[in-house]
Motif scaffolding. Structure first.
Motif, mmCIF file in Angstrom:
data_model
loop_
_atom_site.group_PDB
_atom_site.id
_atom_site.type_symbol
_atom_site.label_atom_id
_atom_site.label_comp_id
_atom_site.label_asym_id
_atom_site.label_seq_id
_atom_site.Cartn_x
_atom_site.Cartn_y
_atom_site.Cartn_z
ATOM 1 N N GLY A 4 -17.636 -41.702 -38.318
ATOM 2 C CA GLY A 4 -18.592 -40.590 -37.513
ATOM 3 C C GLY A 4 -18.819 -39.698 -39.338
ATOM 4 N N PHE A 5 -20.211 -39.408 -38.694
ATOM 5 C CA PHE A 5 -21.128 -39.538 -40.053
ATOM 6 C C PHE A 5 -21.492 -38.051 -39.855
ATOM 7 C CE2 PHE A 5 -21.262 -44.140 -41.128
ATOM 8 C CZ PHE A 5 -21.018 -43.920 -41.663
ATOM 9 N N ILE A 6 -20.968 -37.049 -41.046
ATOM 10 C CA ILE A 6 -21.173 -35.722 -40.728
ATOM 11 C C ILE A 6 -21.971 -35.017 -41.860
ATOM 12 C CG2 ILE A 6 -20.578 -33.393 -40.335
ATOM 13 C CD1 ILE A 6 -17.730 -35.070 -39.443
ATOM 14 N N PHE A 7 -23.084 -34.393 -41.952
ATOM 15 C CA PHE A 7 -24.047 -34.529 -42.721
ATOM 16 C C PHE A 7 -24.186 -32.845 -42.549
ATOM 17 C CE2 PHE A 7 -25.763 -38.233 -42.249
ATOM 18 C CZ PHE A 7 -25.497 -39.429 -43.906
ATOM 19 N N ILE A 109 -23.650 -39.872 -35.676
ATOM 20 C CA ILE A 109 -24.374 -38.611 -36.662
ATOM 21 C C ILE A 109 -24.519 -37.426 -36.069
ATOM 22 C CG2 ILE A 109 -26.151 -38.159 -38.014
ATOM 23 C CD1 ILE A 109 -27.275 -41.310 -37.707
ATOM 24 N N ALA A 110 -23.840 -36.212 -37.348
ATOM 25 C CA ALA A 110 -23.067 -34.981 -36.507
ATOM 26 C C ALA A 110 -23.943 -34.463 -37.487
ATOM 27 C CB ALA A 110 -22.338 -34.581 -36.382
ATOM 28 N N LEU A 111 -24.229 -33.197 -37.045
ATOM 29 C CA LEU A 111 -24.536 -31.878 -38.180
ATOM 30 C C LEU A 111 -23.342 -31.417 -38.388
ATOM 31 C CD1 LEU A 111 -27.535 -31.541 -40.269
ATOM 32 C CD2 LEU A 111 -27.288 -29.612 -38.627
ATOM 33 N N GLY A 112 -23.529 -30.513 -39.599
ATOM 34 C CA GLY A 112 -21.966 -29.638 -39.452
ATOM 35 C C GLY A 112 -22.314 -28.796 -40.741
ATOM 36 N N ASP A 132 -27.091 -37.132 -33.409
ATOM 37 C CA ASP A 132 -26.037 -36.846 -31.405
ATOM 38 C C ASP A 132 -25.241 -35.792 -31.755
ATOM 39 O OD1 ASP A 132 -26.313 -39.951 -31.598
ATOM 40 O OD2 ASP A 132 -24.970 -39.947 -33.144
ATOM 41 N N VAL A 133 -24.803 -34.857 -32.823
ATOM 42 C CA VAL A 133 -24.504 -33.577 -32.330
ATOM 43 C C VAL A 133 -24.154 -32.704 -33.078
ATOM 44 C CG1 VAL A 133 -21.826 -32.264 -32.677
ATOM 45 C CG2 VAL A 133 -22.442 -34.671 -31.326
ATOM 46 N N VAL A 134 -25.026 -31.756 -33.168
ATOM 47 C CA VAL A 134 -25.317 -30.464 -34.151
ATOM 48 C C VAL A 134 -24.509 -29.243 -33.850
ATOM 49 C CG1 VAL A 134 -26.810 -28.800 -34.990
ATOM 50 C CG2 VAL A 134 -27.584 -30.745 -33.668
ATOM 51 N N ILE A 135 -23.710 -29.093 -34.633
ATOM 52 C CA ILE A 135 -22.291 -27.831 -34.705
ATOM 53 C C ILE A 135 -22.945 -27.002 -35.986
ATOM 54 C CG2 ILE A 135 -19.628 -27.048 -35.902
ATOM 55 C CD1 ILE A 135 -20.469 -29.116 -32.777
ATOM 56 N N PRO A 145 -14.043 -22.655 -46.659
ATOM 57 C CA PRO A 145 -13.924 -23.901 -46.579
ATOM 58 C C PRO A 145 -12.875 -24.228 -45.693
ATOM 59 C CG PRO A 145 -13.162 -22.374 -48.259
ATOM 60 C CD PRO A 145 -13.835 -21.720 -47.622
ATOM 61 N N ASP A 146 -12.894 -23.666 -44.434
ATOM 62 C CA ASP A 146 -11.965 -24.126 -43.773
ATOM 63 C C ASP A 146 -13.103 -25.306 -43.278
ATOM 64 O OD1 ASP A 146 -9.853 -22.758 -40.830
ATOM 65 O OD2 ASP A 146 -11.205 -24.081 -40.059
ATOM 66 N N PRO A 147 -11.780 -26.327 -41.937
ATOM 67 C CA PRO A 147 -12.388 -27.122 -41.958
ATOM 68 C C PRO A 147 -13.541 -27.230 -39.955
ATOM 69 C CG PRO A 147 -10.491 -27.630 -41.584
ATOM 70 C CD PRO A 147 -10.046 -25.558 -41.969
ATOM 71 N N GLU A 148 -12.756 -25.794 -40.037
ATOM 72 C CA GLU A 148 -13.289 -26.516 -38.097
ATOM 73 C C GLU A 148 -15.223 -26.237 -37.680
ATOM 74 O OE1 GLU A 148 -14.354 -21.957 -36.437
ATOM 75 O OE2 GLU A 148 -13.797 -22.448 -35.224
ATOM 76 N N VAL A 149 -15.889 -26.242 -38.820
ATOM 77 C CA VAL A 149 -17.383 -26.460 -38.609
ATOM 78 C C VAL A 149 -17.355 -28.802 -38.411
ATOM 79 C CG1 VAL A 149 -18.071 -26.854 -40.671
ATOM 80 C CG2 VAL A 149 -19.581 -26.578 -39.060
ATOM 81 N N PHE A 150 -16.111 -29.326 -39.187
ATOM 82 C CA PHE A 150 -16.310 -30.795 -39.545
ATOM 83 C C PHE A 150 -15.185 -30.778 -38.528
ATOM 84 C CE2 PHE A 150 -17.712 -30.156 -44.301
ATOM 85 C CZ PHE A 150 -18.701 -29.740 -44.372
ATOM 86 N N LEU A 151 -14.099 -30.504 -37.852
ATOM 87 C CA LEU A 151 -13.611 -30.653 -36.694
ATOM 88 C C LEU A 151 -14.384 -30.780 -35.438
ATOM 89 C CD1 LEU A 151 -10.512 -28.739 -37.776
ATOM 90 C CD2 LEU A 151 -10.763 -31.654 -38.637
#
Ligand code: BG6
Ligand code: MG
Length: 218
Positions: A4-7, A109-112, A132-135, A145-151
């Motif tokens: 999973g590639f998250i940018f 690929i996702a945006l975080g 594929d996903v935008v959060i 720094p909470d990981p919520e957006v990436f999780l």
């Protein structure tokens, strides 16, 4: 093999970090609060509300709720004036090379991003369909720094966090990726992003083999 590639968006995909800086600086100046690069570094990746709280703290300024919200609005309008003039030229160097390589290799690929303006910006530079996903800032309640957006991004991609790789230009974002048990890749200054697993000045410094290796690793 899929990972999973998250940018992150601001300062990773597009050169908007400088617009956030200019808009916050103008606001801080108007309040007589000194604001430079050091302060700015601490606001990267940080939500709009939290950023203003920090600036007011630095200046020992207390405001009513109404005035606080008014300033948030002023900052965002100022920022959006820069965004409106944006085009594809503001996609950072080699971002398109990386995204198209990942696409060719059928990688999710996702945006975080912490930004509430993320979709507007992606549309502006014609990249909305690539993800594929935008959060973004409208989907999360806990800021980096909470990981919520990436999780949430990992979940959207159908990948376990340990299989995900996060690209970030902010200290808060690197911490969020690490807290989410993801591989963190810093884009920027290695002395600032020293908690990242890898740091590159920008995407031009990352050879394609680095991505091939990541893809074949798990
Ligand atoms: C982050 C930026 O991506 O988004 C921060 O690094 C910004 O500088 C935050 O404050 C929130 O963005 P917005 O667009 O919702 O004000
Ligand atoms: Mg950023």
């Amino acid at each position: 093999n899929k990972r999973g590639f998250i940018f992150d968006l601001d300062g990773v995909i597009v050169d908007t970090a400088r617009y956030h800086y200019l808009a916050w600086k103008r606001l801080a100046d108007s309040l007589g609060i000194s604001f430079g690069e050091t302060e700015n570094e601490q606001l990267k990746g940080v939500s709009r509300v939290r950023s203003l709280e920090k600036i007011l703290d630095w200046g020992n300024v207390e405001l009513s709720k109404d005035r606080f919200n008014e300033l948030l609005d002023i900052k965002n309008k100022d920022y959006l004036a820069y965004i409106e003039r944006m085009d594809q030229d503001e996609i950072l160097p080699d971002v398109l090379r990386v995204l198209s390589f990942l696409k060719q290799n059928e990688q999710p690929i996702a945006l975080g991003s912490a930004s509430k303006n993320a979709r507007t910006i992606l549309k502006e530079v014609d990249l909305l369909d690539v993800f594929d996903v935008v959060i973004d800032g409208t989907n999360v309640s806990k800021a980096k720094p909470d990981p919520e957006v990436f999780l949430k991004a990992a979940e959207g991609l159908g990948q376990v966090p340990e299989n995900c790789i996060v690209f970030e230009d902010s200290v808060a974002g690197i911490r969020a990726a690490n807290a989410g048990s993801m591989l963190s890749i810093g884009i920027g200054d290695a002395s600032v992003l020293n908690e990242a697993s890898y740091v590159f000045k920008d995407f031009t410094e990352i050879p394609t083999e680095f991505f091939s290796k990541l893809i074949s690793e798990r």
